[in-house]
Design a protein around this motif. Structure first.
Motif, PDB file in Angstrom:
ATOM      1  N   VAL A  92       0.884  -1.171   0.000  1.00 33.03           N
ATOM      2  CA  VAL A  92       0.000   0.000   0.000  1.00 33.03           C
ATOM      3  C   VAL A  92       0.914   1.211   0.000  1.00 33.03           C
ATOM      4  CG1 VAL A  92      -1.745   1.294   1.250  1.00 33.03           C
ATOM      5  CG2 VAL A  92      -1.837  -1.216   1.221  1.00 33.03           C
ATOM      6  N   ARG A  93       0.833   2.003  -1.085  1.00 27.74           N
ATOM      7  CA  ARG A  93       1.750   3.132  -1.271  1.00 27.74           C
ATOM      8  C   ARG A  93       0.939   4.419  -1.343  1.00 27.74           C
ATOM      9  NH1 ARG A  93       4.283   1.415  -5.662  1.00 27.74           N
ATOM     10  NH2 ARG A  93       5.982   0.449  -4.484  1.00 27.74           N
ATOM     11  N   ASP A  94       1.465   5.478  -0.711  1.00 29.87           N
ATOM     12  CA  ASP A  94       0.791   6.776  -0.764  1.00 29.87           C
ATOM     13  C   ASP A  94       1.826   7.870  -0.985  1.00 29.87           C
ATOM     14  OD1 ASP A  94       1.685   8.054   1.853  1.00 29.87           O
ATOM     15  OD2 ASP A  94       0.772   6.202   2.624  1.00 29.87           O
ATOM     16  N   ASN A  95       1.351   9.056  -1.305  1.00 29.50           N
ATOM     17  CA  ASN A  95       2.235  10.210  -1.496  1.00 29.50           C
ATOM     18  C   ASN A  95       2.085  11.191  -0.358  1.00 29.50           C
ATOM     19  OD1 ASN A  95      -0.348  11.052  -2.160  1.00 29.50           O
ATOM     20  ND2 ASN A  95       0.324  12.459  -3.779  1.00 29.50           N
ATOM     21  N   VAL A 125       5.733  -8.133   7.861  1.00 29.17           N
ATOM     22  CA  VAL A 125       5.309  -6.810   7.461  1.00 29.17           C
ATOM     23  C   VAL A 125       6.467  -5.844   7.673  1.00 29.17           C
ATOM     24  CG1 VAL A 125       4.315  -6.333   9.734  1.00 29.17           C
ATOM     25  CG2 VAL A 125       3.543  -5.026   7.738  1.00 29.17           C
ATOM     26  N   TRP A 126       6.635  -4.904   6.742  1.00 31.09           N
ATOM     27  CA  TRP A 126       7.679  -3.887   6.867  1.00 31.09           C
ATOM     28  C   TRP A 126       7.253  -2.656   6.072  1.00 31.09           C
ATOM     29  CZ3 TRP A 126       7.674  -7.845   3.518  1.00 31.09           C
ATOM     30  CH2 TRP A 126       8.034  -7.623   2.181  1.00 31.09           C
ATOM     31  N   ALA A 127       8.031  -1.591   6.213  1.00 28.39           N
ATOM     32  CA  ALA A 127       7.661  -0.324   5.567  1.00 28.39           C
ATOM     33  C   ALA A 127       8.905   0.379   5.062  1.00 28.39           C
ATOM     34  CB  ALA A 127       6.910   0.574   6.539  1.00 28.39           C
ATOM     35  N   GLU A 128       8.704   1.222   4.024  1.00 24.72           N
ATOM     36  CA  GLU A 128       9.749   2.077   3.480  1.00 24.72           C
ATOM     37  C   GLU A 128       9.149   3.465   3.290  1.00 24.72           C
ATOM     38  OE1 GLU A 128      10.948   0.266  -0.142  1.00 24.72           O
ATOM     39  OE2 GLU A 128      11.888  -1.477   0.815  1.00 24.72           O
ATOM     40  N   ALA A 129       9.914   4.512   3.627  1.00 24.17           N
ATOM     41  CA  ALA A 129       9.348   5.863   3.536  1.00 24.17           C
ATOM     42  C   ALA A 129      10.461   6.892   3.509  1.00 24.17           C
ATOM     43  CB  ALA A 129       8.400   6.134   4.705  1.00 24.17           C
ATOM     44  N   THR A 145       5.413   3.403   1.929  1.00 28.00           N
ATOM     45  CA  THR A 145       4.922   2.154   1.350  1.00 28.00           C
ATOM     46  C   THR A 145       4.979   1.082   2.415  1.00 28.00           C
ATOM     47  OG1 THR A 145       5.814   2.770  -0.818  1.00 28.00           O
ATOM     48  CG2 THR A 145       5.186   0.463  -0.500  1.00 28.00           C
ATOM     49  N   PHE A 146       3.853   0.414   2.652  1.00 24.11           N
ATOM     50  CA  PHE A 146       3.770  -0.682   3.615  1.00 24.11           C
ATOM     51  C   PHE A 146       3.628  -1.992   2.846  1.00 24.11           C
ATOM     52  CE2 PHE A 146       2.779   2.946   6.155  1.00 24.11           C
ATOM     53  CZ  PHE A 146       3.247   2.642   7.422  1.00 24.11           C
ATOM     54  N   TYR A 147       4.431  -2.999   3.246  1.00 21.57           N
ATOM     55  CA  TYR A 147       4.427  -4.306   2.596  1.00 21.57           C
ATOM     56  C   TYR A 147       4.031  -5.374   3.612  1.00 21.57           C
ATOM     57  CZ  TYR A 147       7.525  -1.957  -0.804  1.00 21.57           C
ATOM     58  OH  TYR A 147       8.075  -1.105  -1.722  1.00 21.57           O
ATOM     59  N   PHE A 148       3.324  -6.406   3.139  1.00 21.89           N
ATOM     60  CA  PHE A 148       3.124  -7.593   3.971  1.00 21.89           C
ATOM     61  C   PHE A 148       3.024  -8.808   3.046  1.00 21.89           C
ATOM     62  CE2 PHE A 148      -1.136  -5.948   3.156  1.00 21.89           C
ATOM     63  CZ  PHE A 148      -1.857  -7.082   2.783  1.00 21.89           C
ATOM     64  N   THR A 149       3.511  -9.947   3.531  1.00 22.31           N
ATOM     65  CA  THR A 149       3.495 -11.185   2.751  1.00 22.31           C
ATOM     66  C   THR A 149       2.479 -12.148   3.337  1.00 22.31           C
ATOM     67  OG1 THR A 149       5.238 -12.223   4.100  1.00 22.31           O
ATOM     68  CG2 THR A 149       5.941 -10.957   2.173  1.00 22.31           C
ATOM     69  N   LEU A 150       1.956 -13.006   2.446  1.00 20.81           N
ATOM     70  CA  LEU A 150       1.002 -14.035   2.835  1.00 20.81           C
ATOM     71  C   LEU A 150       1.317 -15.306   2.062  1.00 20.81           C
ATOM     72  CD1 LEU A 150      -2.346 -12.025   2.795  1.00 20.81           C
ATOM     73  CD2 LEU A 150      -1.195 -12.927   4.822  1.00 20.81           C
TER      74      LEU A 150
END
Length: 679
Positions: free
Chosen positions: A594-597, A643-647, A654-659
Motif C-alpha cells: 500500500v503506497r501513498d504520497n 510486514v515492513w515499511a519504506e518511507a 509504502t507498507f508491505y506484507f506477505t502471505l
C-alpha cells in the motif's frame, strides 16, 4: 625436509657409477703399465688388433678420477674443483687430438708419455689415438663438467652427451663383433681399440648412473610401470639383436646356411624371442598392477577405517556399530559412558546386551525384520524406547539407524541419545503451558471486566457533558463550552482506545478461519467504507490485480482497513492524494503493498513503527490511538507472513506484507478484473 641424494635414493646405481669409475681407472693404469713394460697384450687385447694409445689410457685415468670424485654428496668445493679440472683436461685432450686430425697439426702430445713407432699401416701418426676415441673423450669431458647443470627447460645436457658417447662406443663394439671395420676404423687414421670402446661404454654409463634421480634417468629409475618396463626391456633391446645377429653371422660364415636363410632365421628368432619377452613383461606388469591395486584398496580400507573410527570417537552422541549377526563391532567413548561398559566388554556381544531384559524378545523380532531390508530410520520418543546400563538401570533413548555396505557385509550404525532430561523438560514445559493458559484466561476475564467497568464512567462523562452543552448552552460562557467539547472528544478517544486494546488483546487467542479469499474484493469494501473520510478531497486510487490467498477474511479486511485509512489520513495535506495497492513476489511468496504520497516518516524510527502506542507524528497533526499498525503486524504474523515499511519524509510511505499463496488447485480459473475507481 631435505631431499635424498642420488646415492641415498638409488644405492645400486651409485655403486655402479663407482664401479665404472674404478673400471676406467684400472683400464688406464693397466694399459700405461703395458706401455711402460712394452707388453703387447696389455696394449691390445688380441694380437693384430688396434692398440690403446698412451694418451687414451691417460684420458681414462683422468675421466675415471673425475667420475669418482663427483660421487659423494655433498661434494666439497675443493674436490669439485679438482674433478672439474680433470674433466676439462679430458675434454681438452680430445679436442686437441681432433684438431690435429682436422688441420694436419702436430702439437707434440701424441708421444708425450711414451715413444711409439709406426709398425703397421693402421696408424698414420705414431702414438695418436683414433678420432673416434678423441671425439668420445671430448664428449665425456663435457658430460662430466655438465653433470650437475640443468637448463631452463629442465634438460640435463651432461646426460645427453653421455648417451652420445655410449652410442659411438656401442657402434665400435658392434663393428668388432661383426668384423665391420668401418664402424671403428676411419682411414687413414688409427682404429679404436676394443678395450677403448668397452671402457668408453662403461664410463658413459657410469656418468648416467651418477645422477639417477635427474633428467633422462628419472624414467628409468622410477618405481612405476614405465620405469619397470624400461629397466626390463632396454637391456634386451640392446643385447638380444646383437647376440642373434652375431650367431646368424657365425652360422653363415661356417657354411650352415646361405644369406637368405640366415636373414629369415634372424628375423624369425627376433620375432619369437621378442614376443616371449613382451608376454613375460606383460604378465609381470599385470601381476604388479594387480598387487598395486590390492595394496591401494587395502590402504584405502585402512584409511577409511581410521577416518571412520576418528569420526565415531569424536561425535558427542553414543554410537554403536553392529554387523549382520547383530554383534557389536564398535562403540565410541560417549556410548561407553552412556552404558557403563568398556569397548572390550561389548565387542563381539549381541546388541541385546543393551536392551532391557523384558524387551529383548520383541527387540529380536524387530531386528530380524529390519536386517531383512535395512534402511535409514529414526525412532523418537513416541515409541517409548528404553536402553539398559551395565548396572541394570534403564533410561529412555532416541535411536537413529543407518546401514552401510562394506567388504565384510552390511554394518548398521546406531546413534543413541539419552533423552531423560529432554522428556523432563517437556513435562515441565507442558505444566508451565497449562499454568500459563490458566493465567491467560484469568487475565482475559480481568481485562474484559476492567474494560467493561471503564466504559461506564466514560459514557457518564460523555452523556452529562452533552446534557450540559445542550441545556445550558445559552448561559454558558464560550471557554466553558469549549472545555466541555474537549472533555467529550477525550472520552470518545478514550473509548476508541479501549476498543482497540480489547480487539488487540483478543487477536492472540483468536483462531484463524482460513478461506480462499480474493484481496481485490476486500480492498473494494474497505475503499467504500472510507468514502466519508475522503469527502471534499481529490483522492486517486490505483488498484492492481491482487492474488487469491488463504487467509481469515475478517482479519485481513482489518489489515487493509488500517493501512488504507492511514494512507487517507497521512495524505490529507496533499491537494491530490494518490494511493496505490499492488503486489509483487518476495521470497517466493506474494507480497501486497500500500503506497501513498503522504507526509511519510524518517526510516531512523522504522523499528518503532509497529509497536503499540508508538506514534511518529503529533496527535494534534494526525489523530489516532497508536494501536493500528501493531494490530496489522499481529494479524500478519498469525498468518505466517511478515510486514515492513519504506518511507521518506514528505515523499510518502509504502507498507508491505506477505502471505502464503493459495495452492495452484485452489486458484480461480480466471484472473480477477482490475478494481480501479476514480474517487
Amino acid at each position: 625436509m631435505t631431499p635424498l641424494t642420488s646415492e641415498a635414493a638409488h644405492p645400486r646405481l651409485s655403486f655402479c657409477a663407482r664401479l665404472a669409475s674404478l673400471s676406467a681407472l684400472l683400464t688406464g693404469f693397466v694399459v700405461l703399465l703395458g706401455w711402460a713394460l712394452d707388453v703387447a697384450w696389455l696394449k691390445s687385447l688380441v694380437p693384430g688388433w688396434a692398440t690403446m694409445k698412451a694418451n687414451t689410457a691417460l684420458g681414462f685415468i683422468l675421466a675415471g678420477l673425475a667420475l669418482w670424485l663427483l660421487q659423494r654428496h655433498p661434494i666439497p668445493p675443493s674436490r669439485r674443483t679438482f674433478a672439474q679440472l680433470c674433466a676439462a683436461t679430458v675434454a681438452l685432450l680430445g679436442l686437441l687430438t681432433l684438431s690435429q686430425d682436422l688441420f694436419g697439426w702436430d702439437l707434440g702430445i701424441d708421444q708425450f708419455l711414451f715413444k711409439d713407432t709406426v709398425t703397421s699401416p693402421e696408424t698414420s701418426v705414431p702414438g695418436r689415438m683414433s678420432p673416434i676415441s678423441a671425439f668420445n673423450f671430448f664428449l665425456s669431458g663435457l658430460a662430466l663438467l655438465l653433470v650437475d647443470v640443468e637448463t631452463r627447460r629442465g634438460h640435463w645436457p651432461g646426460q645427453f652427451l653421455a648417451l652420445l658417447t655410449t652410442t659411438t662406443s656401442f657402434m665400435a663394439i658392434v663393428g668388432y663383433a661383426y668384423s665391420a671395420h668401418a664402424l671403428y676404423d676411419i682411414e687413414p687414421y688409427s682404429s679404436m681399440a676394443l678395450h677403448s670402446a668397452l671402457a668408453f661404454a662403461v664410463l658413459s654409463l657410469g656418468v648416467l648412473a651418477a645422477r639417477p634421480d635427474r633428467g633422462l634417468m628419472v624414467l628409468l629409475t622410477a618405481d612405476t610401470a614405465g620405469g619397470i618396463l624400461a629397466r626390463r626391456l632396454l637391456p634386451i633391446a640392446v643385447f638380444l639383436p646383437l647376440v642373434l645377429g652375431w650367431l646368424r653371422l657365425q652360422g653363415q660364415q661356417a657354411g650352415f646356411y646361405g644369406l637368405a636363410f640366415g636373414l629369415a632365421l634372424f628375423t624369425l628368432s627376433n620375432v619369437v624371442l621378442l614376443s616371449v619377452v613382451v608376454w613375460w613383461n606383460a604378465r609381470s606388469l599385470s601381476r604388479l598392477d594387480l598387487e598395486r591395486r590390492q595394496a591401494e584398496r587395502e590402504r584405502e580400507r585402512l584409511r577409511g577405517e581410521a577416518k571412520f573410527r576418528t569420526l565415531v570417537e569424536s561425535v558427542a552422541v553414543g554410537i554403536v556399530v553392529v554387523d549382520e549377526q547383530a554383534r557389536i563391532v564398535v562403540i565410541n567413548p560417549h556410548a561407553e559412558k552412556l552404558f557403563g561398559y568398556s569397548h572390550q566388554e561389548l565387542r563381539g556381544k549381541l546388541v541385546e546386551e543393551l536392551v532391557p531384559e523384558n524387551l529383548r524378545e520383541k527387540h529380536v523380532v524387530h531386528r530380524s525384520s529390519y536386517m531383512a531390508a535395512p534402511r535409514m530410520r529414526e525412532m523418537g520418543p513416541a515409541l517409548n524406547l528404553r536402553a539398559r546400563r551395565k548396572d541394570g538401570t534403564t533410561f529412555p533413548v532416541e535411536i537413529g539407524l543407518s546401514p552401510i555396505e562394506t567388504d565384510d557385509g552390511t554394518l548398521v550404525i546406531a546413534t543413541v541419545q539419552d533423552i531423560t532430561k529432554r522428556l523432563e523438560a517437556e513435562e515441565r514445559t507442558k505444566h508451565k503451558a497449562a499454568e500459563l493458559e490458566a493465567i491467560n484466561k484469568e487475565l482475559e476475564a480481568f481485562t474484559y471486566s476492567v474494560f467493561h467497568d471503564l466504559r461506564a464512567p466514560l459514557r457518564h462523562l460523555d452523556g452529562f457533558s452533552q446534557l450540559l452543552v445542550e441545556e445550558h448552552a445559552a448561559a454558558m460562557p464560550e471557554p466553558v463550552r469549549r472545555y466541555l467539547n474537549r472533555i467529550r472528544d477525550g472520552t470518545r478517544q478514550m473509548g476508541q482506545l479501549l476498543d482497540d486494546l480489547l480487539n488487540f488483546s483478543r487477536l492472540g487467542r483468536q483462531e484463524l478461519n482460513l478461506q480462499l479469499t480474493g484481496l481485490n474484493s476486500l480492498v473494494e469494501e474497505v475503499i467504500a467504507g472510507l468514502q466519508p473520510e475522503g469527502a471534499g478531497r481529490t483522492v486517486e486510487w490505483k488498484i492492481d490485480p491482487l492474488p487469491f490467498v488463504e487467509c481469515d477474511p475478517a482479519l485481513m479486511k482489518q489489515v487493509l482497513s488500517n493501512l488504507l485509512s492511514n494512507a487517507v489520513k497521512f495524505t490529507r495535506p496533499r491537494e491530490r492524494a494518490v494511493i496505490e495497492v499492488g503486489s509483487l513476489t518476495q521470497d517466493a511468496q506474494p507480497a501486497i503493498f500500500v503506497r501513498d504520497n503522504g507526509v511519510g516518516f524518517s526510516m531512523n524510527y522504522a523499528d518503532k513503527l509497529f509497536g503499540i502506542f508508538q506514534r511518529l507524528h503529533r496527535q494534534e497533526d494526525f489523530e489516532g490511538t497508536g494501536v493500528g499498525l501493531a494490530t496489522v503486524q499481529r494479524i500478519i504474523h498469525k498468518h505466517g507472513g511478515r510486514v515492513w515499511a519504506e518511507a521518506e519524509i514528505n515523499r510518502g510511505a509504502t507498507f508491505y506484507f506477505t502471505l502464503p499463496e493459495a495452492p495452484a488447485q485452489l486458484q480461480p480459473a480466471q484472473e480477477v478484473p482490475d478494481a480501479r475507481t476514480g474517487r
